[in-house]
Enzyme design. Structure first.
Site, PDB file in Angstrom:
ATOM      1  N   ASP A   1       0.458  -0.933  -0.362  1.00 56.14           N
ATOM      2  CA  ASP A   1      -0.173  -0.485   0.251  1.00 56.14           C
ATOM      3  C   ASP A   1       1.325   1.316  -0.078  1.00 56.14           C
ATOM      4  OD1 ASP A   1      -2.887   1.060   0.439  1.00 56.14           O
ATOM      5  OD2 ASP A   1      -1.448   2.282   1.731  1.00 56.14           O
ATOM      6  N   ILE A   2       0.663   2.019  -0.648  1.00 58.13           N
ATOM      7  CA  ILE A   2       1.673   3.189  -1.030  1.00 58.13           C
ATOM      8  C   ILE A   2       0.980   4.368  -0.119  1.00 58.13           C
ATOM      9  CG2 ILE A   2       1.837   5.247  -1.944  1.00 58.13           C
ATOM     10  CD1 ILE A   2       0.669   3.819  -4.982  1.00 58.13           C
TER      11      ILE A   2
ATOM     12  N   ASN B   1      -2.828  12.885  -3.755  1.00 56.36           N
ATOM     13  CA  ASN B   1      -4.097  13.343  -4.930  1.00 56.36           C
ATOM     14  C   ASN B   1      -4.530  14.858  -4.836  1.00 56.36           C
ATOM     15  OD1 ASN B   1      -4.390  11.060  -6.972  1.00 56.36           O
ATOM     16  ND2 ASN B   1      -5.110  10.044  -5.451  1.00 56.36           N
TER      17      ASN B   1
ATOM     18  N   ASP C   1      -2.103   9.453 -10.859  1.00 61.84           N
ATOM     19  CA  ASP C   1      -1.896   8.648 -11.313  1.00 61.84           C
ATOM     20  C   ASP C   1      -0.500   8.456 -12.174  1.00 61.84           C
ATOM     21  OD1 ASP C   1      -4.596   7.999 -11.847  1.00 61.84           O
ATOM     22  OD2 ASP C   1      -5.146   9.186 -13.521  1.00 61.84           O
TER      23      ASP C   1
ATOM     24  N   GLU D   1      -5.272   2.465  -4.437  1.00 58.76           N
ATOM     25  CA  GLU D   1      -3.290   2.406  -4.491  1.00 58.76           C
ATOM     26  C   GLU D   1      -2.263   1.319  -3.717  1.00 58.76           C
ATOM     27  OE1 GLU D   1      -4.952   4.292  -0.647  1.00 58.76           O
ATOM     28  OE2 GLU D   1      -5.296   4.010  -2.512  1.00 58.76           O
TER      29      GLU D   1
END
Length: 199
Positions: free
Chosen positions: A72-73, A80, A89, A115
């Site tokens: 997971d980022i 964002n 993106d 993500e």
């Protein structure tokens, strides 16, 4: 007459060859459309679940191990919010390329959702999957994203084992990922256990 017949046959064979090639290209395009994530180019969730089921059946037959890695980022929403969705993106695409470049051909990587990325490491036990996970974590942390601050990832890892049902291994990596995020992020947690290193 024989030469004309021969030429007709060659022309017919060439047309058939061309049709076969076009059909093969269409089949490949349809496969890509059905199995790949349109943004990152890695496999999608449906394809991964299908491959996972096949790998479970194979492991029952052969006893060969395989492991799962869930990434997971960290703080992706803030990326964002701060830089915009186009930059978000870009980060997803860049991380997909980064992960793929650090995996073997036999490893299956998928965009699990949002993500999150999940990786199936064939013929890999937990110890080696942890080594791979740490390599991926360091790769994300040290990567220079254009015009974006440093990005990190939290990782859960587990090995599929006999006795697992179709959901139990996913539950272990999900809980492991949750623990990684809960205890400060940018770390690898395996089998729902925090490793405490004593000095």
């Amino acid at each position: 007459l024989d030469i004309k017949l021969f030429m007709l046959r060659i022309t017919s064979c060439m047309r058939q060859f061309q049709l076969n090639r076009e059909n093969a290209n269409k089949s490949k395009a349809l496969f890509e459309l059905a199995t790949k994530d349109s943004l990152t180019g890695v496999y999608n969730r449906n394809y991964f679940i299908d491959i996972y089921g096949k790998k479970v059946s194979e492991s029952f037959r052969t006893g060969n191990p395989f492991s799962l890695i869930l990434i997971d980022i960290d703080h992706f929403k803030s990326i964002n919010d701060q830089y915009g969705h186009l930059k978000g993106d870009y980060v997803l695409k860049e991380i997909a390329v980064l992960l793929k470049s650090n995996l073997r051909e036999s490893d299956i990587i998928c965009r699990w959702g949002g993500e999150e990325f999940i990786i199936l490491c064939a013929n890999t036990d937990l110890e080696n999957a942890i080594i791979v996970s740490e390599k991926l974590r360091l790769g994300i942390e040290s990567h220079a994203f254009k015009d974006i601050k440093k990005i990190t990832g939290s990782i859960g890892v587990t090995q599929w084992k006999l006795g697992d049902d179709k959901d139990s291994a996913f539950k272990r990596i999900d809980n492991s990922l949750y623990l990684a995020k809960l205890t400060g992020r940018n770390k690898v947690v395996s089998n729902e256990e925090i490793q405490i290193v004593k000095n």
